[in-house]
Design a protein around this motif. Sequence first.
Motif, mmCIF file in Angstrom:
data_model
loop_
_atom_site.group_PDB
_atom_site.id
_atom_site.type_symbol
_atom_site.label_atom_id
_atom_site.label_comp_id
_atom_site.label_asym_id
_atom_site.label_seq_id
_atom_site.Cartn_x
_atom_site.Cartn_y
_atom_site.Cartn_z
ATOM 1 N N LEU A 1 13.636 -5.947 -7.514
ATOM 2 C CA LEU A 1 13.305 -6.796 -6.371
ATOM 3 C C LEU A 1 11.803 -6.746 -6.166
ATOM 4 O O LEU A 1 11.213 -5.660 -6.108
ATOM 5 C CB LEU A 1 14.002 -6.314 -5.101
ATOM 6 C CG LEU A 1 13.526 -6.943 -3.776
ATOM 7 C CD1 LEU A 1 13.831 -8.437 -3.731
ATOM 8 C CD2 LEU A 1 14.166 -6.239 -2.588
ATOM 9 N N TYR A 2 11.171 -7.917 -6.091
ATOM 10 C CA TYR A 2 9.775 -8.056 -5.707
ATOM 11 C C TYR A 2 9.797 -8.842 -4.403
ATOM 12 O O TYR A 2 10.261 -9.971 -4.368
ATOM 13 C CB TYR A 2 8.985 -8.815 -6.781
ATOM 14 C CG TYR A 2 7.608 -9.230 -6.330
ATOM 15 C CD1 TYR A 2 6.552 -8.333 -6.371
ATOM 16 C CD2 TYR A 2 7.370 -10.516 -5.861
ATOM 17 C CE1 TYR A 2 5.282 -8.711 -5.961
ATOM 18 C CE2 TYR A 2 6.107 -10.906 -5.452
ATOM 19 C CZ TYR A 2 5.066 -10.001 -5.495
ATOM 20 O OH TYR A 2 3.815 -10.366 -5.078
ATOM 21 N N LEU A 3 9.328 -8.218 -3.330
ATOM 22 C CA LEU A 3 9.349 -8.836 -2.002
ATOM 23 C C LEU A 3 7.934 -8.886 -1.482
ATOM 24 O O LEU A 3 7.247 -7.864 -1.429
ATOM 25 C CB LEU A 3 10.241 -8.007 -1.072
ATOM 26 C CG LEU A 3 10.327 -8.407 0.387
ATOM 27 C CD1 LEU A 3 10.961 -9.792 0.546
ATOM 28 C CD2 LEU A 3 11.144 -7.379 1.157
ATOM 29 N N GLU A 4 7.460 -10.072 -1.114
ATOM 30 C CA GLU A 4 6.111 -10.231 -0.571
ATOM 31 C C GLU A 4 6.172 -10.954 0.756
ATOM 32 O O GLU A 4 6.890 -11.945 0.905
ATOM 33 C CB GLU A 4 5.211 -11.002 -1.534
ATOM 34 C CG GLU A 4 3.790 -11.099 -1.017
ATOM 35 C CD GLU A 4 2.827 -11.771 -1.969
ATOM 36 O OE1 GLU A 4 1.795 -12.256 -1.490
ATOM 37 O OE2 GLU A 4 3.105 -11.816 -3.183
ATOM 38 N N GLY A 5 5.429 -10.434 1.726
ATOM 39 C CA GLY A 5 5.384 -11.043 3.041
ATOM 40 C C GLY A 5 4.392 -10.348 3.937
ATOM 41 O O GLY A 5 3.649 -9.456 3.505
ATOM 42 N N PRO A 6 4.365 -10.733 5.199
ATOM 43 C CA PRO A 6 3.418 -10.153 6.156
ATOM 44 C C PRO A 6 3.594 -8.632 6.264
ATOM 45 O O PRO A 6 4.722 -8.128 6.291
ATOM 46 C CB PRO A 6 3.774 -10.829 7.474
ATOM 47 C CG PRO A 6 4.491 -12.082 7.090
ATOM 48 C CD PRO A 6 5.185 -11.771 5.808
ATOM 49 N N TYR A 7 2.478 -7.945 6.307
ATOM 50 C CA TYR A 7 2.494 -6.486 6.394
ATOM 51 C C TYR A 7 3.361 -5.998 7.548
ATOM 52 O O TYR A 7 4.114 -5.048 7.401
ATOM 53 C CB TYR A 7 1.053 -5.966 6.544
ATOM 54 C CG TYR A 7 0.989 -4.468 6.641
ATOM 55 C CD1 TYR A 7 1.010 -3.690 5.483
ATOM 56 C CD2 TYR A 7 0.930 -3.823 7.870
ATOM 57 C CE1 TYR A 7 0.974 -2.306 5.553
ATOM 58 C CE2 TYR A 7 0.900 -2.442 7.947
ATOM 59 C CZ TYR A 7 0.916 -1.687 6.790
ATOM 60 O OH TYR A 7 0.898 -0.328 6.869
ATOM 61 N N LYS A 8 3.275 -6.675 8.678
ATOM 62 C CA LYS A 8 4.042 -6.254 9.863
ATOM 63 C C LYS A 8 5.545 -6.253 9.611
ATOM 64 O O LYS A 8 6.259 -5.394 10.103
ATOM 65 C CB LYS A 8 3.739 -7.191 11.034
ATOM 66 C CG LYS A 8 3.085 -6.544 12.189
ATOM 67 C CD LYS A 8 2.869 -7.542 13.299
ATOM 68 C CE LYS A 8 2.458 -6.781 14.519
ATOM 69 N NZ LYS A 8 2.054 -7.625 15.604
ATOM 70 N N LYS A 9 6.030 -7.232 8.845
ATOM 71 C CA LYS A 9 7.461 -7.325 8.564
ATOM 72 C C LYS A 9 7.922 -6.312 7.522
ATOM 73 O O LYS A 9 9.056 -5.854 7.555
ATOM 74 C CB LYS A 9 7.818 -8.734 8.074
ATOM 75 C CG LYS A 9 7.870 -9.779 9.157
ATOM 76 C CD LYS A 9 8.179 -11.136 8.584
ATOM 77 C CE LYS A 9 9.651 -11.310 8.372
ATOM 78 N NZ LYS A 9 10.003 -12.700 8.007
ATOM 79 N N LEU A 10 7.040 -5.963 6.565
ATOM 80 C CA LEU A 10 7.443 -5.122 5.445
ATOM 81 C C LEU A 10 7.027 -3.661 5.583
ATOM 82 O O LEU A 10 7.463 -2.821 4.794
ATOM 83 C CB LEU A 10 6.890 -5.696 4.134
ATOM 84 C CG LEU A 10 7.289 -7.134 3.810
ATOM 85 C CD1 LEU A 10 6.772 -7.534 2.437
ATOM 86 C CD2 LEU A 10 8.782 -7.327 3.886
ATOM 87 N N ALA A 11 6.207 -3.328 6.557
ATOM 88 C CA ALA A 11 5.749 -1.944 6.739
ATOM 89 C C ALA A 11 6.894 -0.939 6.895
ATOM 90 O O ALA A 11 6.782 0.185 6.398
ATOM 91 C CB ALA A 11 4.787 -1.862 7.920
ATOM 92 N N PRO A 12 8.025 -1.278 7.548
ATOM 93 C CA PRO A 12 9.111 -0.308 7.667
ATOM 94 C C PRO A 12 9.728 0.107 6.319
ATOM 95 O O PRO A 12 10.467 1.080 6.251
ATOM 96 C CB PRO A 12 10.162 -1.041 8.516
ATOM 97 C CG PRO A 12 9.402 -2.060 9.273
ATOM 98 C CD PRO A 12 8.283 -2.470 8.366
ATOM 99 N N LEU A 13 9.405 -0.612 5.245
ATOM 100 C CA LEU A 13 9.977 -0.297 3.934
ATOM 101 C C LEU A 13 9.246 0.842 3.234
ATOM 102 O O LEU A 13 9.556 1.161 2.089
ATOM 103 C CB LEU A 13 9.969 -1.546 3.046
ATOM 104 C CG LEU A 13 10.818 -2.694 3.561
ATOM 105 C CD1 LEU A 13 10.635 -3.925 2.685
ATOM 106 C CD2 LEU A 13 12.274 -2.299 3.622
ATOM 107 N N ARG A 14 8.325 1.469 3.885
ATOM 108 C CA ARG A 14 7.589 2.599 3.292
ATOM 109 C C ARG A 14 8.446 3.857 3.341
ATOM 110 O O ARG A 14 8.089 4.850 3.959
ATOM 111 C CB ARG A 14 6.256 2.805 3.992
ATOM 112 C CG ARG A 14 5.282 1.696 3.713
ATOM 113 C CD ARG A 14 3.879 2.067 4.123
ATOM 114 N NE ARG A 14 2.920 1.110 3.672
ATOM 115 C CZ ARG A 14 2.291 1.170 2.495
ATOM 116 N NH1 ARG A 14 2.543 2.143 1.654
ATOM 117 N NH2 ARG A 14 1.420 0.255 2.162
ATOM 118 N N ILE A 15 9.610 3.781 2.695
ATOM 119 C CA ILE A 15 10.516 4.923 2.559
ATOM 120 C C ILE A 15 10.924 5.009 1.097
ATOM 121 O O ILE A 15 10.582 4.133 0.296
ATOM 122 C CB ILE A 15 11.757 4.796 3.484
ATOM 123 C CG1 ILE A 15 12.587 3.572 3.126
ATOM 124 C CG2 ILE A 15 11.344 4.756 4.947
ATOM 125 C CD1 ILE A 15 13.889 3.492 3.885
#
Length: 144
Positions: free
Chosen positions: A121-135
Motif C-alpha cells: 500500500l502506498y498512501l499519500e495525503g495531507p500530513y494531518k490526516k496521515l500522522a496517526p499512522l506513525r506506528i
Amino acid sequence: MSDPLLFEDTFTITTINSQKYDRVSRLSCNSTDNFTHFTLDVNSELYPCAVGESVSMALASTLSLDGKDESGNKGWRDVGMGEQTLANDYDYVCHGKVYRFEEGSTQGNMAVFISFGGLLLYLEGPYKKLAPLRIDYVYLLLKK
C-alpha cells in the motif's frame, strides 16, 4: 479506551492493473475530496473490483471495537465465535507493517508505505490526516 481507527476515507477506483501477477491487482484510487490517493495490491480472487467503484478504506491499530491493544493477548484469528470486531463491518481485511514514510509530492503531504505480506500500500495525503499512522503495525479494512 481509544478509537481504533487511525484513518478512514472513501475513494473511487481510477485504474486497475492485473498484468503482473495472476491473482493480484494493483488498484489506484482517489479520495472523494481529491486530497488523498493510494495504490494498493489486492487479492483479486477474494476482492474483485472494477474501475469507477467506490471503496471505503480504513486503517486501524486494532480490530477491537473498544480500541484495546491486542498485543500480548489473543491473536486476531483467535476471536471467539459471535464476538464483534471491526472486521465484521468490512469485506477485505489485512494486517501489515508500516515500513517507510516520505515527504509527499506536494507541500504539506506525506506518503506512507505499508506491506501486507508482500501486498503493498502506498498512501499519500495531507500530513494531518496521515500522522496517526506513525506506528509499527496496522489493519487494512476495505468495503464497497
